[in-house]
Design a protein around this motif. Structure first.
Motif, PDB file in Angstrom:
ATOM      1  N   VAL A 100      -0.970  -3.810  58.216  1.00  0.00           N
ATOM      2  CA  VAL A 100       0.503  -4.181  58.615  1.00  0.00           C
ATOM      3  C   VAL A 100       1.202  -2.840  59.185  1.00  0.00           C
ATOM      4  O   VAL A 100       2.010  -2.925  60.200  1.00  0.00           O
ATOM      5  N   GLU A 101       0.712  -1.719  58.780  1.00  0.00           N
ATOM      6  CA  GLU A 101       1.380  -0.218  59.050  1.00  0.00           C
ATOM      7  C   GLU A 101       1.395  -0.244  60.658  1.00  0.00           C
ATOM      8  O   GLU A 101       2.666   0.398  61.102  1.00  0.00           O
ATOM      9  N   LYS A 102       0.420  -0.413  61.285  1.00  0.00           N
ATOM     10  CA  LYS A 102       0.233  -0.154  62.836  1.00  0.00           C
ATOM     11  C   LYS A 102       0.666  -1.455  63.845  1.00  0.00           C
ATOM     12  O   LYS A 102       0.995  -1.397  65.004  1.00  0.00           O
ATOM     13  N   ARG A 103       1.404  -2.489  63.148  1.00  0.00           N
ATOM     14  CA  ARG A 103       1.862  -3.735  63.712  1.00  0.00           C
ATOM     15  C   ARG A 103       3.415  -3.966  63.323  1.00  0.00           C
ATOM     16  O   ARG A 103       3.925  -4.630  64.487  1.00  0.00           O
ATOM     17  N   ALA A 104       3.805  -3.788  62.316  1.00  0.00           N
ATOM     18  CA  ALA A 104       4.884  -4.268  61.824  1.00  0.00           C
ATOM     19  C   ALA A 104       6.160  -4.044  62.768  1.00  0.00           C
ATOM     20  O   ALA A 104       6.293  -2.780  63.117  1.00  0.00           O
ATOM     21  N   GLU A 105       6.676  -4.918  63.229  1.00  0.00           N
ATOM     22  CA  GLU A 105       7.955  -4.520  64.120  1.00  0.00           C
ATOM     23  C   GLU A 105       9.459  -4.465  63.209  1.00  0.00           C
ATOM     24  O   GLU A 105      10.355  -4.304  64.161  1.00  0.00           O
ATOM     25  N   ARG A 106       9.147  -4.727  62.084  1.00  0.00           N
ATOM     26  CA  ARG A 106      10.526  -4.585  61.065  1.00  0.00           C
ATOM     27  C   ARG A 106      10.084  -3.618  60.060  1.00  0.00           C
ATOM     28  O   ARG A 106       8.836  -3.656  59.415  1.00  0.00           O
ATOM     29  N   PRO A 107      10.880  -3.029  59.190  1.00  0.00           N
ATOM     30  CA  PRO A 107      10.674  -2.452  57.904  1.00  0.00           C
ATOM     31  C   PRO A 107      10.101  -3.630  56.999  1.00  0.00           C
ATOM     32  O   PRO A 107      10.305  -4.791  57.091  1.00  0.00           O
ATOM     33  N   TYR A 108       9.000  -3.326  56.337  1.00  0.00           N
ATOM     34  CA  TYR A 108       8.553  -4.225  55.091  1.00  0.00           C
ATOM     35  C   TYR A 108       8.603  -3.898  53.789  1.00  0.00           C
ATOM     36  O   TYR A 108       8.888  -2.487  53.459  1.00  0.00           O
ATOM     37  N   LYS A 109       8.536  -4.949  52.748  1.00  0.00           N
ATOM     38  CA  LYS A 109       8.443  -4.596  51.355  1.00  0.00           C
ATOM     39  C   LYS A 109       7.492  -5.350  50.623  1.00  0.00           C
ATOM     40  O   LYS A 109       7.190  -6.314  50.933  1.00  0.00           O
ATOM     41  N   PHE A 110       6.729  -4.442  49.831  1.00  0.00           N
ATOM     42  CA  PHE A 110       5.958  -4.766  48.867  1.00  0.00           C
ATOM     43  C   PHE A 110       6.557  -5.417  47.652  1.00  0.00           C
ATOM     44  O   PHE A 110       7.206  -4.941  46.825  1.00  0.00           O
ATOM     45  N   TYR A 111       6.279  -6.771  47.227  1.00  0.00           N
ATOM     46  CA  TYR A 111       6.583  -7.049  45.919  1.00  0.00           C
ATOM     47  C   TYR A 111       5.531  -7.547  45.081  1.00  0.00           C
ATOM     48  O   TYR A 111       4.486  -7.606  45.824  1.00  0.00           O
ATOM     49  N   SER A 112       5.491  -7.276  43.772  1.00  0.00           N
ATOM     50  CA  SER A 112       4.483  -7.735  42.841  1.00  0.00           C
ATOM     51  C   SER A 112       4.925  -8.670  41.682  1.00  0.00           C
ATOM     52  O   SER A 112       6.126  -8.392  41.323  1.00  0.00           O
ATOM     53  N   SER A 113       4.144  -9.302  41.156  1.00  0.00           N
ATOM     54  CA  SER A 113       4.631 -10.128  39.876  1.00  0.00           C
ATOM     55  C   SER A 113       4.755  -9.212  38.724  1.00  0.00           C
ATOM     56  O   SER A 113       3.974  -8.422  38.681  1.00  0.00           O
ATOM     57  N   ASP A 114       5.663  -9.347  38.111  1.00  0.00           N
ATOM     58  CA  ASP A 114       5.611  -8.695  36.487  1.00  0.00           C
ATOM     59  C   ASP A 114       4.368  -9.194  35.668  1.00  0.00           C
ATOM     60  O   ASP A 114       3.940 -10.281  35.742  1.00  0.00           O
ATOM     61  N   LYS A 115       4.008  -8.246  34.840  1.00  0.00           N
ATOM     62  CA  LYS A 115       2.925  -8.451  33.916  1.00  0.00           C
ATOM     63  C   LYS A 115       3.088  -9.729  33.162  1.00  0.00           C
ATOM     64  O   LYS A 115       2.169 -10.498  32.903  1.00  0.00           O
ATOM     65  N   ASP A 116       4.211  -9.885  32.745  1.00  0.00           N
ATOM     66  CA  ASP A 116       4.521 -11.129  31.676  1.00  0.00           C
ATOM     67  C   ASP A 116       5.364 -12.215  32.496  1.00  0.00           C
ATOM     68  O   ASP A 116       5.870 -13.058  31.913  1.00  0.00           O
ATOM     69  N   ALA A 117       4.932 -12.334  33.862  1.00  0.00           N
ATOM     70  CA  ALA A 117       5.791 -13.459  34.504  1.00  0.00           C
ATOM     71  C   ALA A 117       5.046 -14.791  34.070  1.00  0.00           C
ATOM     72  O   ALA A 117       4.025 -14.779  33.604  1.00  0.00           O
ATOM     73  N   VAL A 118       5.850 -15.821  34.244  1.00  0.00           N
ATOM     74  CA  VAL A 118       5.416 -17.208  33.562  1.00  0.00           C
ATOM     75  C   VAL A 118       4.798 -17.874  34.496  1.00  0.00           C
ATOM     76  O   VAL A 118       5.283 -18.110  35.749  1.00  0.00           O
TER      77      VAL A 118
END
Lengths: 164, 421
Positions: free
Chosen positions: B239-257
């Motif tokens: 994505v870094e050479k393509r993204a036309e807008r700022p982006y954000k990485f999300y991740s699941s919490d370790k204890d997510a249900v």
């Protein structure tokens, strides 16, 4: 809303290609789509369906593509409501958005045969199989979806909220 | 605070909430809304019917006429004209036609229009593809699209998530397509109904973006609302050479249900084939014997990307397609088309006897450019093998990865790539 009609019974996983094949999606004219409704599943459907008839199907009705042409074709064919064990997600949303009444009920599906006369009261969720003398209650429609229906569908609810 | 999955975090953020829980009904802001030549005409008609004048953001409403293009008949041309006129009237930034158009779910990531952390809706069921970039994306109908075109928002029910963990290394000729077919074979075409599918584990972490897209693309074939893969270094490189807008990485919490966690050892997974007439009818390719074929399609939003054409070229190099088998190769975007040509794949395909199609959804949905007659049988790298999907109701489609498809074209019957290479 109350409906009375004859049952058209179908099996599990009736996909949207069977409800309205993609080869007819070069138009969105409801009456044109209705002519080909269920064509690949039941070629006799479109010519024999009567105004007010009811589709009863097994699980996952309307799976596959997002084409709103599917509920549009069913409604324009004269079907008053669809009862299934369960509905695929996008079909479920589309039906509420464009105003095709749908209900979920295992018992009604278990007992209905092709041609049975059903009476359906959408407000109470009561289903009466007149032919067999059986009465059921469908799974309740979530309050949010009921509001959507009362508002006259998604577009009307946006208009009423002053979204325009 | 309640631990959350990646899906819950993206939905919460777009709804302006700190926390969401599965079952919550939320109103969320939409980053990108997509329509095509089949679904957008109804959305545009609804938009006009209730008197809307302007789309909420001309950069965020994307129209891609890719299904029946190049226009197959007068009615299709009329549908596309509705999109074109609307795009011009609304001054949409992203409208693609002619030599610019590609299969929507290959085109949007390639152009950097969808980025990690986005909330994307599309009036096309395979919109779930963008989960491969770490976005929440889901297919909706035309009326939902119209609502978003006007307001920029839509209601969602927060889905439960199922976690799929893939350990170990992929066997030769196995790709993301096989992992998702294997899952669908296990849980069925409504096994993830209304839910989000989250794909994780060592094998996913080393999977290419193309393979990740093939996996998330077919989440809908298990009935899911969305599929998602937590973004990582591979995502960033894409994505870094393509993204036309700022982006954000999300991740699941370790204890997510999760409503369920399913684990797979990739050592056990060989190339898969989904037999007619549901994607859940999967078998190991070695179990599908003596199935004669008339046509092979390599393309679509599932498997029409460069990696897919590369593996097909590897298998077809110096080989000939079996007599009377029609091999149709459909690069998914103009960029993929041009790159495949530069890399010499076209020479290999043409010498093998293939037809090379312009980018289109075409035969995948029985639209055009490769329709089947009664009694005919195809192997396709596409995503659905429903009754009549590619033509006559008495035709059959077997779904497979591009390596199996190419090998089958050479053998004239469904074949394991090892039988050819």
């Amino acid at each position: 809303m109350k409906f009375t009609g004859n049952v058209w019974k179908y099996g599990a996983d009736i996909d949207t290609d069977r409800i309205i094949p993609a080869r007819y999606l070069n138009t969105s004219d409801p009456l044109e789509l209705a002519k080909h409704c269920m064509e690949d599943e039941d070629p006799a459907f479109a010519s024999r369906v009567q105004q007010g008839d009811i589709i009863v199907a097994e699980k996952n009705f309307g799976c596959g593509s997002s084409r709103e042409h599917a509920p549009i074709a069913i409604k324009a064919a004269g079907i008053s409501c669809v009862i299934a064990r369960s509905f695929a997600r996008i079909f479920y949303r589309n039906s509420f958005n464009m105003g095709l009444p749908i209900l979920e009920s295992d018992e009604a599906v278990d007992t209905a045969s092709r041609g049975d006369v059903l009476e359906v009261d959408m407000d109470s969720g009561k289903i009466h199989n007149v032919t067999k003398g059986l009465r059921f209650k469908a799974r309740p429609v979530p309050p949010f979806m009921q509001e959507l229906i009362k508002a006259g569908g998604l577009m009307e609810s946006i208009r009423k909220r002053g979204g325009i | 605070m309640r631990p959350m999955t990646i899906t819950e975090k993206i939905l919460a953020k777009h709804a302006g909430l700190k926390v969401v829980t599965p079952g919550d009904l939320i109103n969320a802001k939409v980053d990108i809304a997509l329509g095509n030549d089949i679904t957008a005409p109804i959305a545009i008609s609804e938009f006009r019917r209730i008197g809307a004048k302007k789309v909420f953001n001309r950069n965020k409403v994307i129209l891609v006429p890719d299904h029946f293009t190049p226009n197959k008949d007068i009615k299709s041309a009329t549908q596309v004209k509705i999109l074109r006129d609307f795009a011009l009237e609304q001054k949409l930034t992203h409208y693609y036609e002619g030599g610019d158009v590609g299969v929507e779910h290959a085109l949007l990531p390639e152009k950097g229009i969808v980025v990690p952390g986005d909330l994307v809706i599309g009036a096309d069921s395979h919109t779930c593809t963008y989960g491969a970039l770490g976005a929440f994306s889901t297919g909706v109908g035309s009326t939902d699209l119209a609502a978003v075109m006007i307001t920029g928002e839509l209601w969602f029910k927060v889905p439960e998530s199922i976690k799929f963990v893939f350990r170990g290394k992929l066997r030769k000729w196995v790709s993301g397509k096989d992992l998702i077919l294997r899952i669908i074979g296990d849980i069925g075409v409504d096994g993830a109904l209304y839910k989000a599918m989250e794909f994780t584990g060592g094998a996913i972490e080393s999977l290419s973006i193309e393979s990740r897209m093939a996996m998330c693309n077919m989440a809908i074939e298990a009935g899911a609302k969305s599929g998602i893969i937590p973004p990582d270094a591979i995502t960033k490189a894409y994505v870094e050479k393509r993204a036309e807008r700022p982006y954000k990485f999300y991740s699941s919490d370790k204890d997510a249900v999760y409503s369920e966690v399913r684990e797979y050892d990739c050592a056990d997974i060989e190339p898969q084939v989904a037999c007619p007439h549901l994607p859940e009818n999967t078998k190991n390719v070695s179990e599908v014997k003596n199935v004669r074929i008339d046509q092979v399609v390599i393309g679509s939003c599932t498997n029409g990307r460069l990696e897919d054409l590369a593996v097909a070229a590897k298998i077809l190099k110096g080989k000939k397609v079996a007599r009377l088998v029609r091999l149709i190769v459909i690069p998914a975007t103009p960029f993929i088309y041009s790159e495949a040509m530069k890399r010499g794949y076209f020479d290999i395909f043409l010498k093998a006897g293939a037809v090379i199609s312009p980018p289109t959804c075409g035969p995948c949905l029985g639209g055009h450019m490769g329709i089947l007659a009664a009694g005919e049988r195809a192997v396709a790298t596409t995503n659905r093998n429903f009754v009549g999907r590619m033509g006559d109701v008495k035709s059959e489609v077997y779904l497979a990865n591009p390596a199996v498809a190419a090998a089958s074209a050479v053998k004239g019957k469904i074949a394991h790539p090892d039988e050819v290479v």
